[in-house]
Design an enzyme around this catalytic site. Structure first.
Site, mmCIF file in Angstrom:
data_model
loop_
_atom_site.group_PDB
_atom_site.id
_atom_site.type_symbol
_atom_site.label_atom_id
_atom_site.label_comp_id
_atom_site.label_asym_id
_atom_site.label_seq_id
_atom_site.Cartn_x
_atom_site.Cartn_y
_atom_site.Cartn_z
ATOM 1 N N PRO A 128 9.447 84.334 102.649
ATOM 2 C CA PRO A 128 10.250 83.180 103.075
ATOM 3 C C PRO A 128 10.300 82.057 102.044
ATOM 4 O O PRO A 128 11.306 81.355 101.925
ATOM 5 C CB PRO A 128 9.549 82.729 104.361
ATOM 6 C CG PRO A 128 8.971 83.993 104.924
ATOM 7 C CD PRO A 128 8.532 84.776 103.722
ATOM 8 N N ARG A 241 17.650 97.063 87.673
ATOM 9 C CA ARG A 241 18.693 96.038 87.565
ATOM 10 C C ARG A 241 19.961 96.607 86.933
ATOM 11 O O ARG A 241 21.071 96.246 87.328
ATOM 12 C CB ARG A 241 18.184 94.844 86.748
ATOM 13 C CG ARG A 241 17.443 93.839 87.594
ATOM 14 C CD ARG A 241 16.977 92.633 86.827
ATOM 15 N NE ARG A 241 16.331 91.691 87.735
ATOM 16 C CZ ARG A 241 15.359 90.856 87.385
ATOM 17 N NH1 ARG A 241 14.931 90.834 86.127
ATOM 18 N NH2 ARG A 241 14.825 90.029 88.272
ATOM 19 N N GLN A 277 55.402 90.469 86.206
ATOM 20 C CA GLN A 277 54.498 90.250 85.081
ATOM 21 C C GLN A 277 53.205 89.564 85.496
ATOM 22 O O GLN A 277 52.141 89.856 84.944
ATOM 23 C CB GLN A 277 55.213 89.436 84.000
ATOM 24 C CG GLN A 277 56.232 90.234 83.202
ATOM 25 C CD GLN A 277 56.761 89.473 82.014
ATOM 26 O OE1 GLN A 277 56.809 88.243 82.023
ATOM 27 N NE2 GLN A 277 57.166 90.192 80.977
ATOM 28 N N GLU A 362 17.565 91.373 93.691
ATOM 29 C CA GLU A 362 16.947 91.787 92.422
ATOM 30 C C GLU A 362 17.177 90.761 91.307
ATOM 31 O O GLU A 362 17.346 91.106 90.140
ATOM 32 C CB GLU A 362 17.436 93.185 92.000
ATOM 33 C CG GLU A 362 16.947 94.269 92.937
ATOM 34 C CD GLU A 362 17.205 95.664 92.425
ATOM 35 O OE1 GLU A 362 17.038 95.890 91.212
ATOM 36 O OE2 GLU A 362 17.566 96.527 93.239
ATOM 37 N N GLY A 363 17.176 89.503 91.702
ATOM 38 C CA GLY A 363 17.347 88.406 90.755
ATOM 39 C C GLY A 363 18.757 87.867 90.788
ATOM 40 O O GLY A 363 19.695 88.523 90.336
ATOM 41 N N SER A 365 22.176 85.607 90.089
ATOM 42 C CA SER A 365 22.893 85.471 88.815
ATOM 43 C C SER A 365 22.311 84.381 87.923
ATOM 44 O O SER A 365 22.166 84.563 86.705
ATOM 45 C CB SER A 365 24.376 85.196 89.083
ATOM 46 O OG SER A 365 25.011 86.347 89.614
#
Length: 379
Positions: A128, A241, A277, A362-363, A365
């Site tokens: 936590p 990672r 385009q 996992e970490g 940004s």
């Protein structure tokens, strides 16, 4: 099917291309992407992936080593078809990563079960008050006669509630901070370990808050040496990672595939969207994001497979760029689908919910940015 020309890049060997082609065919035949009950679906995915031989790549027996390019290709490919199946595959690897890399022969006996789909693995590090800052973990492992007693909580634990075994990180106190953590292998049915709460998230996955109330484990449960827990965790993340980036690539490739079909068939003013385009510019940006991210992901995987002891910088770059790029690609896919893009149950709406968590777990940004900056500044 999404573009596969990247399989001809020099990062890969013929066996990698053959594996990806075989897996695409398997996914088309076995994965639906629709699930009514998440727990039941994950259990079924693990059994099916194990029976079909795909889970053998999630761990390495004695004399073997993990092939990170294979792990990345499998995660990327499955992600194009079924996010929950991709999750189920990934967690068998991450959950047992510490055992694969540092486990004793006795601990590695679990690998036969997780690689066959007979057991489900979990990786319990987040608390936590300790997410990306794993060194701030407060859960304790007190040495007693014959082993340790674990006390504390772990939260946002993937496979929480359905796992058969967890790798758990707790403070043994050899030193302050990161140097005072150790890793333990804890079967889910150990007395005192309970699922305190299930956690619902925007893209449903089995997540839970785990409570360790005087959980006694033997000395043999210790993975590696006392105080090596943080090093073990970072070594596992060093491998996995890159595979998170690969999963993001899979989501992005599916989003681009869906978008190409949309803009070629949806007409505005009597002409396909693809003739505009502005739309062509968006498609170019999506393709560019995907290829650039893929280069970083497979550079990291190739570097690790080539014998590099650590790929912290490369893995962080791959994870950061691929997850952020996939978010952009999928957001544009939703935009180009118009109202159908936000319709509940549509493919791109599902992808929009799936991708968001990858920029956090996992970490997060910004943590990856710190890791990369420290590597660059440190030379």
């Amino acid at each position: 099917m999404a573009d596969t020309t990247y399989l001809d890049w020099p990062f890969f060997e013929p066996r990698h291309k053959a594996l990806a082609e075989e897996l695409h065919a398997w996914c088309r035949a076995n994965l639906t992407g629709h699930h009514d009950d998440v727990d039941t679906a994950c259990r079924a995915h693990v059994k099916t992936l194990g029976a079909s031989g795909w889970l053998k790549h999630t761990g390495a027996a004695d004399g073997e080593r993990l092939d990170v390019r294979t792990l990345c290709l499998i995660r990327e490919t499955i992600a194009q078809y079924d996010g929950l199946a991709e999750f189920s595959f990934a967690m068998q690897g991450l959950g047992m990563g510490a055992v694969t890399l540092f486990g004793t022969p006795e601990q590695k006996q679990w690998l036969a079960r997780t690689r066959s789909g007979a057991a489900i693995a979990g990786f319990a590090i987040t608390e936590p008050e300790a997410g990306s800052d794993a060194a701030a973990a407060k859960m304790t492992a007190t040495r007693v006669q014959g082993g340790f007693v674990l006390r504390g909580e772990k939260t946002y634990i993937s496979n929480g509630g359905i796992a058969d075994v967890y790798v758990v990180f707790a403070r043994t106190g050899e030193a302050p901070g990161a140097k005072g953590l150790s890793a333990f292998l804890v079967p889910a049915d150990t007395k005192g370990l309970r699922v305190a709460a299930r956690i619902d998230v925007m893209a449903p996955h089995p997540l839970a808050l785990l409570d360790f109330d005087t959980v006694e484990v033997p000395e043999a449960a210790l993975i590696g040496k006392p105080g090596d827990g943080f090093k073990i965790a970072m070594s596992v993340l060093d491998v996995f990672r890159s595979t998170v980036g690969a999963a993001a690539l899979g989501f992005a490739r599916r989003a681009l595939d869906e978008t190409l079909t949309r803009v070629k068939t949806r007409k505005v003013g009597g002409a396909p969207l693809a003739d505009l385009q502005m739309v062509q510019g968006h498609i170019a940006d999506m393709a560019l994001d995907i290829d650039a991210a893929a280069l970083l992901v497979y550079r990291a995987a190739w570097t690790k497979d080539s014998g590099a002891p650590r790929i912290t910088r490369e893995a962080s770059m791959a994870k950061l760029d691929a997850t952020e790029a996939a978010q952009r690609v999928i957001d544009m896919a939703v935009q180009l689908h118009g109202g159908d893009g936000v319709k509940s149950g549509s493919v791109v709406e599902h992808l929009y919910r799936e991708i968001r968590a990858l920029r956090i777990y996992e970490g997060a940004s910004d943590v990856q940015r710190v890791i990369i900056a420290r590597a660059v500044l440190g030379g």
